[in-house]
Design an enzyme around this catalytic site. Structure first.
Site, PDB file in Angstrom:
ATOM      1  CG  ASP A  12      -0.293  -0.529   2.486  1.00  0.00           C
ATOM      2  OD1 ASP A  12       0.951  -0.557   2.540  1.00  0.00           O
ATOM      3  OD2 ASP A  12      -1.023  -0.910   3.414  1.00  0.00           O
TER       4      ASP A  12
ATOM      5  CG  ASN B  10      -8.537  -1.747  12.405  1.00  0.00           C
ATOM      6  OD1 ASN B  10      -7.602  -2.387  11.924  1.00  0.00           O
ATOM      7  ND2 ASN B  10      -9.061  -0.706  11.787  1.00  0.00           N
TER       8      ASN B  10
ATOM      9  CG  HIS C 120      -5.617  -2.450   9.164  1.00  0.00           C
ATOM     10  ND1 HIS C 120      -5.695  -1.157   9.616  1.00  0.00           N
ATOM     11  CD2 HIS C 120      -4.293  -2.747   9.148  1.00  0.00           C
ATOM     12  CE1 HIS C 120      -4.468  -0.701   9.862  1.00  0.00           C
ATOM     13  NE2 HIS C 120      -3.610  -1.638   9.580  1.00  0.00           N
TER      14      HIS C 120
ATOM     15  CD  GLU D 299      -8.489   0.755   8.024  1.00  0.00           C
ATOM     16  OE1 GLU D 299      -8.556  -0.072   8.965  1.00  0.00           O
ATOM     17  OE2 GLU D 299      -7.650   1.664   7.991  1.00  0.00           O
TER      18      GLU D 299
END
Ligand code: F6R
Length: 240
Positions: A67, A135, A137, A142
């Site tokens: 990314d 979280n 991800h 996400e």
């Protein structure tokens, strides 16, 4: 899915390094899928030290990164392109033309995503290294990202912006959008190694490995990969 629990961060990094080195020695043309963030720094440090000491060559290795922030040029100190150069590529004999990452400054986001998907078809990862967000991800996928997603633009979750703000002068400087490989692009890798350390990853690690497979926990998709290994230190594995 295999799970290795290591004493600490150093042992986690060493285990990952052994896997990457074996692959590169066996296949000098290997495609490495790479991640940024603090988790893989121990792995990258070992790759550089080993190259220097033992001459393990990366001359023909190709890399694809997960990314990149949108709006940051490759020369920006917080861009992931810059991170990779500084923390890994500059210490190897890799040909920078063989290293690939989304272009954060691409004039057309849509075209950039299409181009990256095309590239990933040609450069299927022999191994994909992943970190995991608190979280759940993986890359910038996400919670709520479809399991069949390919490279796309994401609005970063507030929790991710907060997690990443430590690397910027101020939270307001953290870009709000990023390009990311999708979950399907990650699942296409022949082998996946997920690294996790520290107590703040424990809940995500538990949900990814032992929870239901759900788009609410993107990393849970890895349960359905045929060759996925988690390497977690004791703190990250505390809830397993
Ligand atoms: C990085 C990436 C992210 C990180 C994750 C963990 O390219 O895609 O998913 O792997 O946010 O970050 P760290 O390692 O900083 O805890």
């Amino acid at each position: 899915m295999r799970v290795f629990i290591t004493k600490d961060y150093e042992e986690m990094s060493e285990r990952a390094f052994e896997i990457v080195k074996e692959l590169v020695v066996e296949n000098p043309y290997a495609v490495l899928g790479l991640a940024t963030g603090t988790t893989p720094l121990g792995l990258y440090g070992r790759m550089k030290a080993d190259h220097k000491k033992n001459g393990t060559s990366y001359r023909h290795v190709r890399t694809v990164n997960l990314d990149e922030y949108m709006g940051l040029p490759a020369v920006h100190e917080q861009s992931y392109a810059y991170f990779m150069k500084k923390n890994l590529f500059d210490g190897l004999d890799i040909d920078l033309n063989n290293t690939h990452i989304e272009n954060g400054m691409a004039p057309s986001a849509e075209e950039e995503c299409e181009n990256y998907n095309r590239l990933l078809k040609m450069l299927r990862q022999d191994i994909q290294i992943l970190g995991i967000g608190s979280n759940g991800h993986i890359a910038f996928n996400e919670p709520g990202t479809p399991f069949n997603s390919q490279t796309h633009v994401v609005e970063l979750a507030e929790s991710t912006i907060k997690d990443n703000a430590r690397l910027f002068k101020d939270v307001s400087e953290v870009p709000r959008k990023a390009f990311t490989m999708g979950l399907k692009n990650i699942m296409d890798a022949k082998k996946i190694v997920v690294l996790a350390n520290g107590a703040n990853k424990a809940k995500a690690v538990k949900e990814a490995i032992q929870g239901n497979m759900s788009e609410n926990v993107p990393a849970s998709i890895l349960q359905s990969h045929e060759d996925c290994t988690f390497i977690c230190d004791e703190q990250a594995a505390a809830l397993l």
